[in-house]
Design an enzyme around this catalytic site. Structure first.
Site, PDB file in Angstrom:
ATOM      1  CB  SER A 288      -0.982   0.004   1.121  1.00 35.50           C
ATOM      2  OG  SER A 288      -2.058   0.855   1.030  1.00 35.50           O
TER       3      SER A 288
ATOM      4  CG  ASP B 246      -6.710  -2.249  -4.021  1.00 35.44           C
ATOM      5  OD1 ASP B 246      -7.642  -1.865  -2.917  1.00 35.44           O
ATOM      6  OD2 ASP B 246      -5.282  -2.417  -3.778  1.00 35.44           O
TER       7      ASP B 246
ATOM      8  CG  HIS C   4      -5.416  -2.446   0.129  1.00 36.15           C
ATOM      9  ND1 HIS C   4      -4.741  -1.990  -0.897  1.00 36.15           N
ATOM     10  CD2 HIS C   4      -4.804  -2.267   1.150  1.00 36.15           C
ATOM     11  CE1 HIS C   4      -3.903  -1.249  -0.573  1.00 36.15           C
ATOM     12  NE2 HIS C   4      -3.695  -1.294   0.751  1.00 36.15           N
TER      13      HIS C   4
END
Length: 819
Positions: free
Chosen positions: A680, A753, A787
């Protein structure tokens, strides 16, 4: 089939070609299929997870919940709907596999006697949402069925489970039930009777999808899973519409309350007479999630009649960009936990925009049943309201925060004499050393959480993480209500990390804790204050003994400007730096913004007393393959008044150089065999470091965002918009500097995601830019993953990719020409 493209700059490493099916200079149609990482990584991933534990409201019983391991890719790939910022499984009208840890077994442990009762659930049972009844005699769960979720209740005394409803629970908005205070029933949200099939999809569109704005300022952040067309709107109404009902806990009789609607929140008053509800309605939006849709907040009686409208809020798509911005009018409406039926809510005094200069930014008001009087002011607040901890008639503690300077205030208020407050604590929310903790809570007779007071009733019992330079040592203290001073009553002993959960006696002498050390797996204990040894309540084994020989320790060092930094160094079992020499090392990090250098420089030893057993897609599993890992090295980005990012690249570089110098000086790594990686915002960091420095030989970037022009109304801790800080957005975007990335980089991304800002297109276009610039890059899309990757096959493949990549581009010592 190999496709040669004549790209320049690809490494001509034979091992790279063999492992990744790449020709010496070009691009390949890479071999597909899920891969399995080397032992013992797969074995650690497949190990049964440690059970979860939940303490009953009467503090007499532990519910021990056996948890399911990682789901299969087939389960994660089950059809889902992405509507209004939510994801749901249309088969069950409930949670999706990628976001759910299902429980598969249940037992009860009596804290006093140690007796355990196993619950005989149906074969292959899977359930979520365990919730204790206020009297502690029953546990409600949502059991998965073929076509939905059923409400079950388990009797603690006998361990007998009973099904109360068919597969009718509507969990689109989350947990669809709450116990009533008398423990005789539950308020539930169910699928409306006769709902019928979902709206069919037409292959022929009715017309174009049109959005329009006429001169209205309505900035919107970047959100995932929004509604996109009229059919999405119809699906949202179909699946998110529910019927409120009361379910009798003895008979299962279901009594509807009012009419079906899109009920996003429903909660019963502590006296069980009223319902606080939030109802969403049209017009919906294609630019903000459902929580910003037009909303009616109101109090209903138990027949469904509206007795008090609180607010009829229009579409909230015009909330200003700053992080402390809020909607206008009443918000954060809740029941007062220590009163029969009193409402509390907040109202912005600055129009919802924190940039407006006013004496008080928020006001809290109270309204008692029967809700016919005017609301009365509980307290005016100089900062933005965050939360309230209820206690008793004359005591509650309000917490306020201000994002720009990371300030936090705790204010004591007297609900019986409202109007003013007393500041108990004023601090930086980033001060880990000075964190006073949070009040210890206990359920009252209605099952509502209230603060635990000391025996003399003059102080509140607090529990905090206890961060020090030598580690985190959780504590219990008393917070004096008269002056805010604290006195420590107990602290976890040296070498042990022991977290208080709750006191179990009125005198606050016995408490349930969760205890671990570097060598002892986490387990639950009954501790008597003053006694040397606690009583074990559970005996969960080491879930990954293959990791037991790994060593870890805190390393400390300084940035060039003198800022203290630290990280946790993991080394393979049996490694000796003098005997074995430097190892290939992976540095895995995640930057954090600070307003004060003193807060950024607080060092906390995370290795001293914590039990480390990685799982899932953890980078720490690479230690089992002969790599050193510097985990979470500090990457502070420091700056006041929201301008830390003005020197983001410079500070990032300084942080990285300091960490590299530290591990090289220790002799555990050499400068030519250090990789950098992150997930991330850590992936964003990784790409920037490869673009702006020559410190690393390769990088791994998972699920990142690389072009900040695609998140123009702020990102991470950046409040300014792209148009207010164009140069900052451009300079911080590694996409801008794709041509400067010369080191090999592995990019992975979940194909579905769900994180705000990290759309899969971020990695797709970054790969295209790197490929166009002739970089050595591998781009892996994990189908149907969000994610964080959940499926067993996806987790194993991710670790195979990471291991193979580092084996190829890091493990071997570089040839002389590469130095």
């Amino acid at each position: 089939m190999l496709i040669r493209t004549g790209l320049r700059g690809l490494l001509s490493t034979a091992m790279a070609a063999s492992l990744f099916c790449l020709p010496a200079a070009g691009q390949a149609a890479v071999e597909g299929g899920y891969k399995v990482p080397p032992a013992p990584i797969a074995q650690i991933i497949d190990a049964p997870p440690t059970p979860a534990v939940q303490l009953s409201g009467d503090r007499r019983t532990l519910a021990i919940l056996n948890r399911e391991g990682l789901p299969s890719i087939a389960a994660v790939s089950e059809p889902i709907l992405r509507l209004g910022g939510y994801r749901l499984n249309p088969r069950t009208n409930g949670p999706i596999e990628a976001r759910t840890t299902w429980s598969t077994g249940l037992s009860f442990k009596d804290i006093a006697s140690g007796k355990t009762i196993a619950v005989a659930l149906p074969a292959k049972a899977r359930f979520v949402g365990p919730q204790w009844s206020p009297d502690g005699r029953s546990l409600a769960i949502a059991m998965e069925a073929a076509t939905g979720l059923e409400l079950w209740v388990v009797d603690v005394a006998t361990g007998a489970p009973r099904k109360l409803t068919g597969p009718v629970l509507n969990a689109a908005f989350g947990a669809p039930y709450d116990w009533l205070p008398d423990s005789k029933g539950l308020i539930v949200r169910v699928v409306p009777a006769g709902r019928g099939p979902a709206p069919a999809e037409s292959t022929t569109p009715d017309g174009p999808t049109i959005q329009e704005n006429i001169g209205r300022t309505a900035p919107s952040r970047t959100y995932q899973d929004l509604l996109t067309n009229p059919r999405d709107e119809a699906l949202f109404e179909h699946y998110f519409t529910s019927q409120i009902a009361r379910v009798d806990a003895a008979s299962g009789a279901l009594t509807p309350i009012g009419a079906p609607a899109i009920w996003s929140q429903v909660s019963a008053s502590p006296d069980g007479r009223w319902l606080l509800t939030a109802k969403l309605k049209r017009p919906f939006s294609y630019v903000v999630p459902a929580r910003a849709f037009p909303t009616e907040i109101a109090v209903l009686d138990m027949t469904g009649k509206v007795v008090k409208p609180i607010v009829d809020r229009p579409l909230a798509d015009d909330v200003p960009p700053p992080f402390d911005a809020v909607v206008k009018g009443p918000r954060d409406v809740e029941w007062r936990a220590d009163a029969p039926a009193t409402l509390l809510w907040a109202e912005a005094q600055d129009g919802g925009d924190p940039r407006n200069k006013v004496a008080n930014h928020d006001r809290l008001v109270l309204l008692d049943a029967p809700f016919t009087a005017a609301p009365r002011t509980l307290v005016d607040l100089k900062e933005r309201y965050d939360e309230i901890h209820w206690g008793r008639a004359d005591t509650a503690i309000v917490t306020t925060r201000w994002w720009l300077d990371r300030h936090e205030t705790r204010v004591a208020v007297d609900p019986s004499n409202p109007g003013t407050g007393r500041v108990l604590i004023s601090r930086s929310s980033q001060d880990r050393y000075g964190d006073p903790g949070q009040p210890l809570m206990e359920p009252n007779a209605a099952g509502e959480p209230v603060m635990q007071f000391t025996a003399d009733r003059k102080a509140v019992l607090m529990s905090g993480p206890g961060a020090t330079a030598k580690g985190e040592y959780p504590f219990v203290s008393r917070l004096e209500l008269a002056d805010g001073k604290t006195k420590e009553l107990w602290r976890s002993e040296t070498g042990v990390y022991e977290v208080p959960l709750s006191f179990v006696d009125e005198k606050a002498t016995k408490m349930v804790t969760r205890r671990e050390s570097q060598t002892a797996a986490p387990n639950y204990y009954l501790r008597t204050l003053g006694a040397r040894t606690p009583k074990a309540l559970t005996a969960f084994p080491d879930p990954a003994p293959q990791f037991a020989g790994v060593t870890k320790r805190l390393i400390t060092y300084k940035r060039a400007d003198g800022l203290p930094l630290s990280g946790t160094l993991y080394l393979p079992a049996g490694y000796d730096s003098k005997r074995d020499g430097p190892l290939p090392l992976l540095m895995w990090a995640y930057p954090a913004e600070f307003t004060d250098p003193a807060m950024a420089g607080q060092v906390v030893d995370q290795a001293a007393n914590r039990f480390s057993r990685p799982g899932g897609i953890s980078h720490l599993l690479l230690v089992t393959q002969g790599y050193a890992v510097l985990d979470n090295p500090a990457f502070p980005i420091v700056g006041a008044s929201g301008k830390a990012n003005d020197t983001y690249v410079e500070q990032l570089t300084a942080d990285a150089k300091a960490a590299v110098d530290a591990v090289v000086e220790l002799g555990v790594a050499s400068r030519d065999r250090i990789a950098v990686g992150g997930h991330s915002y850590g992936a964003f960091m990784t790409a920037n470091l490869l673009a702006h420095t020559d410190l690393f030989r390769t990088g791994i970037a998972r699920s990142g965002a690389y072009n900040r022009t695609l998140t123009p109304f702020g990102f991470q801790a950046e409040e300014r918009t792209y148009w207010e800080a164009t140069d900052i957005y451009t300079k911080m975007s590694p996409f801008t500097y794709a041509t400067q990335i010369k080191e090999p980089i592995l990019l992975t991304h979940g194909g579905a995601d769900d994180n705000s800002g990290t759309f899969p297109v971020q990695t797709e276009r970054f790969y295209a830019a790197l490929k166009g610039a002739g970089a050595t890059v591998r781009y892996v899309v994990l189908p149907n993953e969000a994610h964080g990757y959940r499926a067993r096959e996806s987790s194993e493949h991710t670790l195979w990719e990471m291991t193979t990549w580092l084996d190829t581009y890091l493990k071997a010592k570089p040839a002389a020409a590469d130095k």
